[in-house]
Design an enzyme around this catalytic site. Structure first.
Site, PDB file in Angstrom:
ATOM      1  N   PRO A 111       0.762  -1.212  -0.017  1.00 20.24           N
ATOM      2  CA  PRO A 111       0.116   0.030  -0.006  1.00 20.24           C
ATOM      3  C   PRO A 111       0.688   1.206   0.053  1.00 20.24           C
ATOM      4  O   PRO A 111       0.396   2.266  -0.004  1.00 20.24           O
ATOM      5  CB  PRO A 111      -0.729  -0.247   1.339  1.00 20.24           C
ATOM      6  CG  PRO A 111      -0.090  -0.743   2.088  1.00 20.24           C
ATOM      7  CD  PRO A 111       0.870  -1.812   1.232  1.00 20.24           C
ATOM      8  N   ASP A 177      10.143  -5.116  -2.636  1.00 18.56           N
ATOM      9  CA  ASP A 177       9.603  -5.653  -1.346  1.00 18.56           C
ATOM     10  C   ASP A 177       8.756  -6.812  -1.928  1.00 18.56           C
ATOM     11  O   ASP A 177       7.461  -6.393  -2.004  1.00 18.56           O
ATOM     12  CB  ASP A 177       8.877  -4.249  -0.976  1.00 18.56           C
ATOM     13  CG  ASP A 177       8.483  -4.701   0.720  1.00 18.56           C
ATOM     14  OD1 ASP A 177       9.192  -5.453   1.329  1.00 18.56           O
ATOM     15  OD2 ASP A 177       7.581  -4.220   1.080  1.00 18.56           O
ATOM     16  N   CYS A 230       8.936 -10.088   4.378  1.00 16.93           N
ATOM     17  CA  CYS A 230       8.623  -9.885   5.570  1.00 16.93           C
ATOM     18  C   CYS A 230       8.355 -11.480   6.275  1.00 16.93           C
ATOM     19  O   CYS A 230       7.378 -11.920   6.871  1.00 16.93           O
ATOM     20  CB  CYS A 230       7.491  -9.206   6.123  1.00 16.93           C
ATOM     21  SG  CYS A 230       5.807  -9.982   5.053  1.00 16.93           S
TER      22      CYS A 230
HETATM   23  N1  SAM Z   1       6.054  -2.315  -0.416  1.00 17.45           N
HETATM   24  C1  SAM Z   1       5.082  -2.227   0.049  1.00 17.45           C
HETATM   25  C2  SAM Z   1       4.649  -1.392   1.320  1.00 17.45           C
HETATM   26  O1  SAM Z   1       5.720  -1.085   1.992  1.00 17.45           O
HETATM   27  O2  SAM Z   1       3.644  -0.790   1.769  1.00 17.45           O
HETATM   28  C3  SAM Z   1       4.447  -3.749   0.451  1.00 17.45           C
HETATM   29  C4  SAM Z   1       4.697  -4.486  -0.618  1.00 17.45           C
HETATM   30  S1  SAM Z   1       3.952  -6.184  -0.410  1.00 17.45           S
HETATM   31  C5  SAM Z   1       4.988  -7.121   0.613  1.00 17.45           C
HETATM   32  C6  SAM Z   1       4.194  -7.060  -1.754  1.00 17.45           C
HETATM   33  C7  SAM Z   1       3.303  -6.841  -2.934  1.00 17.45           C
HETATM   34  O3  SAM Z   1       3.575  -7.165  -4.162  1.00 17.45           O
HETATM   35  C8  SAM Z   1       1.889  -6.612  -2.746  1.00 17.45           C
HETATM   36  O4  SAM Z   1       1.171  -5.489  -2.832  1.00 17.45           O
HETATM   37  C9  SAM Z   1       1.281  -7.672  -3.929  1.00 17.45           C
HETATM   38  O5  SAM Z   1      -0.103  -7.289  -4.441  1.00 17.45           O
HETATM   39  C10 SAM Z   1       2.354  -7.371  -4.974  1.00 17.45           C
HETATM   40  N2  SAM Z   1       2.510  -8.809  -5.886  1.00 17.45           N
HETATM   41  C11 SAM Z   1       1.843  -9.765  -5.839  1.00 17.45           C
HETATM   42  N3  SAM Z   1       2.123 -10.408  -6.950  1.00 17.45           N
HETATM   43  C12 SAM Z   1       3.084  -9.893  -7.559  1.00 17.45           C
HETATM   44  C13 SAM Z   1       3.800 -10.189  -8.673  1.00 17.45           C
HETATM   45  N4  SAM Z   1       3.782 -11.521  -9.387  1.00 17.45           N
HETATM   46  N5  SAM Z   1       4.577  -9.414  -9.083  1.00 17.45           N
HETATM   47  C14 SAM Z   1       4.802  -7.908  -8.648  1.00 17.45           C
HETATM   48  N6  SAM Z   1       3.933  -7.825  -7.253  1.00 17.45           N
HETATM   49  C15 SAM Z   1       3.289  -8.549  -6.927  1.00 17.45           C
END
Ligand code: SAM
Length: 427
Positions: A111, A177, A230
């Site tokens: 987010p 991330d 995480c």
């Molecule tokens: N960096 C964000 C923060 O600090 O608020 C949190 C990121 S969260 C750990 C990982 C994100 O990667 C999620 O929002 C998810 O929807 C997205 N995600 C899911 N599948 C993915 C994919 N195949 N490629 C890239 N991003 C992906």
């Protein structure tokens, strides 16, 4: 109930520390927030706010707070004065060493916690591309970019590999991330526990390797890549990085760090900072042709600036229908990109006037406008519900502030300050 195979893996990995790790699940919930340096600093905030705050040791602008403070419900939250962020997650963005003027990509950004931290180091200068593949999460990201008053962000929604062609060798720095099995979320999020399986860990590792390949292609020679998760699994952390380094001899590892919940006050995180050696050519296809975008000044906007603002804006004007945006100078060509926000949303160009956007209010400081109207936190709570106020003065647009932090617009007509806080955001 934590999954048995997960506990067995942790026992094997942590050996003598396993009991301490298990005991960390019994500790009280930890609350933390990070001040938005685009809007405030530690000294000013301490002066304005009497919450009991304890510094997060690894983040100058991060603080633990007591659960009963409820900063998410305070008008400062809507003013973007801070971001409620898990403490160990605050360790990641500083490793990018983001600087004003750079071109930075946050590849898995929603987010937006880490994006907003990167933006605060960039101080509104340079280009921050925030990407999130899932459309609904990308919308939340975009709202948070607005709330935090970030001027230099382009928000897009793509699979990482879809961006490679446009951005080959383009970015100075990239944050991955990565989506992960989320073991660091087990204390906060029951669904992370329910979704855990050894198969899911393996699937995440595969997906992480793929995302890293895209990141590697989009990074300049001499650039820095930070990878984080995480989760605690070696398969998604050290092993993902080791196999990436084997495939990519042009990268060197600068730093690997683990924050464990039994060793620090936080839920836990892994991060690795990598450096890409010189030599890669920037072959990005996203060069913008100056003539493709309107750079001329819009009459209605110029008149609004002259009447209400005391600051200059640097950047490129982008118009989507009647919506005017100011994008960073380094804006790439937008053709073929799914864009949610091409920079700072300035407002709507009407036939005979300009209507400023909520995003513009949140990006401005009271000293940058000619007229502002101060509210106390109690009054601000009523403003956020849509209440009007009686006021005296020249008619027109006023920046509404709470304790000096911008919150939205009001328009004075007669003796009534009309409320222009967006209806969809009202409490
Ligand atoms: N960096 C964000 C923060 O600090 O608020 C949190 C990121 S969260 C750990 C990982 C994100 O990667 C999620 O929002 C998810 O929807 C997205 N995600 C899911 N599948 C993915 C994919 N195949 N490629 C890239 N991003 C992906």
């Amino acid at each position: 109930m934590l999954p048995e195979p997960f506990l067995n893996r942790m026992k094997e990995m942590l050996d003598g520390e396993y009991e301490d790790f298990l005991a960390s699940y019994e500790k009280e919930e930890i609350h933390s927030l990070r001040l938005n340096l685009l809007k405030t600093d530690q000294q000013e905030f301490a002066h304005k706010c009497n919450w009991k705050l304890d510094p997060v040791p690894w983040s100058g602008e991060g603080f633990y707070y007591e659960g009963e403070e409820r900063p998410g419900r305070h008008p400062y939250h809507e003013a973007g004065v801070y971001y409620i962020q898990e403490a160990s997650a605050m360790a990641v963005a500083p490793r990018l060493e983001a600087k004003p003027g750079e071109k930075i990509l946050d590849l898995c950004a929603a987010p937006g916690g880490k994006s907003s931290q990167i933006a605060s180091f960039m101080k509104g200068r340079g280009l921050l591309v925030c990407n999130e593949v899932h459309p609904a999460r990308a919308r939340v990201l975009s709202e948070n970019i607005e709330r935090m008053g970030i001027r230099n962000a382009l928000v897009i929604s793509h699979e990482p590999w879809e961006l490679e062609r446009s951005f080959k060798g383009y970015f100075d720095k990239i944050l991955v991330d990565a989506p992960c099995s989320g073991e660091g979320m087990f204390r906060k999020n029951e669904s992370a526990v329910l979704e855990w399986s050894a198969e899911n860990v393996a699937m995440c590792a595969k997906r992480q390797a793929k995302i890293l390949e895209s990141a590697a292609r989009m990074l300049k020679g001499g650039g820095r890549l930070v990878y984080s998760t995480c989760t605690f699994e070696r398969e998604e952390n050290e092993e993902t990085i080791d196999s990436f380094l084997k495939r990519h001899p042009e990268f060197e590892q600068e730093k690997v760090l683990r924050l464990w919940p039994h060793k620090v006050k936080g839920e836990g995180h892994f991060l690795a900072a990598l450096y890409k050696n010189e030599g890669e050519e920037d072959r990005a296809l996203c060069r913008r042709e100056e003539k493709g975008l309107p750079t001329r000044e819009y009459r209605q906007w110029s008149e609004f600036c002259a009447q209400y603002l005391k600051c200059d804006f640097d950047g490129v004007y982008v118009k989507f229908g009647d919506q005017l945006y100011l994008a960073p100078q380094a804006l790439p060509a937008l053709k073929g990109l799914k864009v949610l926000r091409p920079g700072l949303h300035l407002g709507t160009i009407r036939k005979d006037r300009f209507e400023p956007s909520h995003a513009l209010a949140l990006a401005l400081k009271p000293q940058e406008v000619k007229k502002h109207f101060h509210l106390t936190p109690e009054e601000a709570g009523r403003y956020l519900k849509g209440q009007t106020f009686s006021a005296e003065g020249e008619k027109g647009w006023y920046l509404i502030t709470v304790d000096g932090y911008s919150l939205g617009w009001g328009k004075l007509s007669g003796t009534i300050m009309k409320n222009h806080y967006p209806k969809g955001l009202r409490k």
